[in-house]
Design a protein around this motif. Structure first.
Motif, mmCIF file in Angstrom:
data_model
loop_
_atom_site.group_PDB
_atom_site.id
_atom_site.type_symbol
_atom_site.label_atom_id
_atom_site.label_comp_id
_atom_site.label_asym_id
_atom_site.label_seq_id
_atom_site.Cartn_x
_atom_site.Cartn_y
_atom_site.Cartn_z
ATOM 1 N N GLN A 1 -6.087 -9.904 -2.409
ATOM 2 C CA GLN A 1 -7.665 -9.514 -3.190
ATOM 3 C C GLN A 1 -7.888 -8.244 -2.232
ATOM 4 O O GLN A 1 -8.141 -6.961 -3.312
ATOM 5 C CB GLN A 1 -8.466 -10.245 -2.203
ATOM 6 C CG GLN A 1 -8.905 -11.246 -2.892
ATOM 7 C CD GLN A 1 -9.485 -11.957 -4.606
ATOM 8 O OE1 GLN A 1 -9.995 -10.850 -4.737
ATOM 9 N NE2 GLN A 1 -8.813 -12.168 -5.273
ATOM 10 N N SER A 2 -7.139 -7.801 -1.275
ATOM 11 C CA SER A 2 -6.988 -6.220 -0.848
ATOM 12 C C SER A 2 -6.878 -5.036 -1.986
ATOM 13 O O SER A 2 -6.599 -4.212 -2.003
ATOM 14 C CB SER A 2 -7.367 -5.954 0.641
ATOM 15 O OG SER A 2 -6.142 -6.334 0.994
ATOM 16 N N GLU B 1 -8.337 -4.177 -4.925
ATOM 17 C CA GLU B 1 -9.294 -3.716 -4.915
ATOM 18 C C GLU B 1 -9.002 -2.533 -4.846
ATOM 19 O O GLU B 1 -10.038 -1.891 -5.243
ATOM 20 C CB GLU B 1 -10.194 -4.261 -3.775
ATOM 21 C CG GLU B 1 -11.236 -5.568 -3.679
ATOM 22 C CD GLU B 1 -12.105 -6.318 -2.508
ATOM 23 O OE1 GLU B 1 -11.289 -4.907 -1.400
ATOM 24 O OE2 GLU B 1 -11.941 -7.091 -2.612
ATOM 25 N N ILE C 1 -4.718 -11.151 1.314
ATOM 26 C CA ILE C 1 -3.812 -9.807 1.417
ATOM 27 C C ILE C 1 -4.235 -9.076 -0.095
ATOM 28 O O ILE C 1 -4.446 -8.470 -0.415
ATOM 29 C CB ILE C 1 -2.770 -9.693 1.845
ATOM 30 C CG1 ILE C 1 -2.872 -10.134 3.030
ATOM 31 C CG2 ILE C 1 -2.265 -8.273 1.656
ATOM 32 C CD1 ILE C 1 -4.334 -9.206 4.273
ATOM 33 N N ARG D 1 0.890 -1.193 0.154
ATOM 34 C CA ARG D 1 0.237 -0.048 0.315
ATOM 35 C C ARG D 1 0.940 1.006 0.316
ATOM 36 O O ARG D 1 0.056 2.273 -0.735
ATOM 37 C CB ARG D 1 -1.044 -0.138 1.563
ATOM 38 C CG ARG D 1 -2.206 -0.709 0.866
ATOM 39 C CD ARG D 1 -3.019 -0.894 2.537
ATOM 40 N NE ARG D 1 -4.083 -2.045 2.096
ATOM 41 C CZ ARG D 1 -4.628 -1.778 1.514
ATOM 42 N NH1 ARG D 1 -5.358 -0.660 1.437
ATOM 43 N NH2 ARG D 1 -5.820 -2.975 0.862
#
Ligand code: ADP
Length: 329
Positions: free
Chosen positions: A173-174, A177, A171, A144
């Protein structure tokens, strides 16, 4: 947006990319898959001007990058963000400092740097980690930070080189997204290089498969997975499915957008119970889901069954017992 034309690239005498043609449209998320060593990362580095190439063209936003001098190339790279599998964060710098780094290189005023970095870290969900060091973060949090850093110079394009390969599935997947939000909210074109089919299915609208240094297949993700070309089967593996004597094997692909369950009902009604399901799979893609079924049907009914499928918009392929289907269903 990104046009690669007849690109060839070698390291010493070894050809790494042969005659690559690729067209990534503005605002799309495009995936490139291929086995390790296929040349995916090299292609990304050719696109952002970090690698030279022998022949062919790379045109990004109408600019032929071969014609750029050093200053123009620096400006050009400014508009291309990049994230990597290993995050590439500076371990001794805080999260905030890591994100401010590109703006420091471009001499942004200190106040602006801080404001922008704080905004981006809030966007990626790390507003409470400004003073943390990278080793105090999880893998997902590090990625991130890397995404926030890649966005600081407001790029048009984000190149992702195996960006989720070091992360576990939840993680991943996040992070996907988050990338999808970045794509939709900021209109940033994303080019993803990965060996992970789940990444391609989840987030990409179109894809290319690189095999033997060449692009073997390009198309909409759902079309490629429905067609199951040999290059895809090589990557995902396959199993052979046979039909017993007197039966034939039918592979049925159902798209949600062309009838889905209603079409299947029509097919089952036509078969009047004289079929068995050998394998069934439902796949969800970025924009569409589809079902893939392998059925045994009576050999003498095969022709009419294929006709029935065609009438109801069902894509199907029939296999004789001598040439079994090779599916991943
Ligand atoms: P992928 O990203 O698909 O795993 P790469 O683009 O990293 O593949 O590498 C493609 C091929 O080029 C590999 O055989 C690799 O060993 C070779 N290669 C990559 N970078 C270099 C380099 N700087 N010098 C020499 N060979 C390289």
């Amino acid at each position: 947006m990104i046009k690669v034309q007849n690109l060839c690239k070698s390291y010493k005498n070894s050809r790494v990319l042969s005659d690559i043609n690729l067209h990534v449209q503005r605002g799309e998320i495009f995936g490139i898959v291929g086995q390790s060593g296929a040349g995916k990362s090299t292609l990304l580095r050719c696109i952002n001007g970090l690698e030279s190439f022998e022949s062919g063209k790379v045109i990004v936003n109408d600019t032929d990058i071969a014609g750029l001098n050093e200053t123009a190339m620096r400006q050009f790279r400014r508009k291309i963000g990049m994230i990597f599998q290993n995050f590439a964060l500076l371990n001794r710098k805080t999260v905030l400092d890591n994100v401010m780094l590109p703006m420091e290189c471009w001499h942004y005023p200190q106040v602006e740097r801080r404001k922008k970095a704080e905004e981006l870290l809030a966007l990626v969900g790390l507003a409470d980690k400004l003073g943390s060091l990278p080793h105090e973060l999880s893998g997902g949090q590090k990625q991130r930070v890397a995404i926030a850093r890649a966005l600081t110079l407001e790029p048009d394009i984000l190149l992702c080189d195996e960006a989720t390969s070091a992360l576990d599935p939840a993680i991943t997947q996040s992070i996907l997204e988050l990338l999808r939000d970045v794509n939709r909210q900021m209109g940033i074109t994303i080019l993803m290089v990965t060996h992970d089919m789940a990444v391609i299915k989840t987030i990409c609208t179109r894809m290319a498969i690189i095999t033997g240094n060449r692009i073997a297949t390009t198309g909409r993700v759902s079309d490629v997975f429905l067609a199951e070309p040999a290059e895809l089967r090589e990557l995902v593996g396959y199993k052979e499915i046979y039909a017993p004597a007197g039966r034939s094997l039918l592979r049925v692909a159902l798209r949600e957008s062309v009838g889905g369950p209603a079409s299947l009902y029509e097919l089952f009604a036509f078969l009047k119970g004289d079929f068995s399901i050998v394998s069934a799979n439902i796949e969800q893609f970025e924009s569409e889901s589809y079902g893939l079924l392998y059925l045994h049907v009576a050999a003498e009914q095969l022709e009419q069954t294929v006709h029935c499928c065609q009438q109801h918009g069902i894509e199907c392929s029939a296999y004789s017992p001598e040439s079994p289907a090779r599916g991943n269903g």
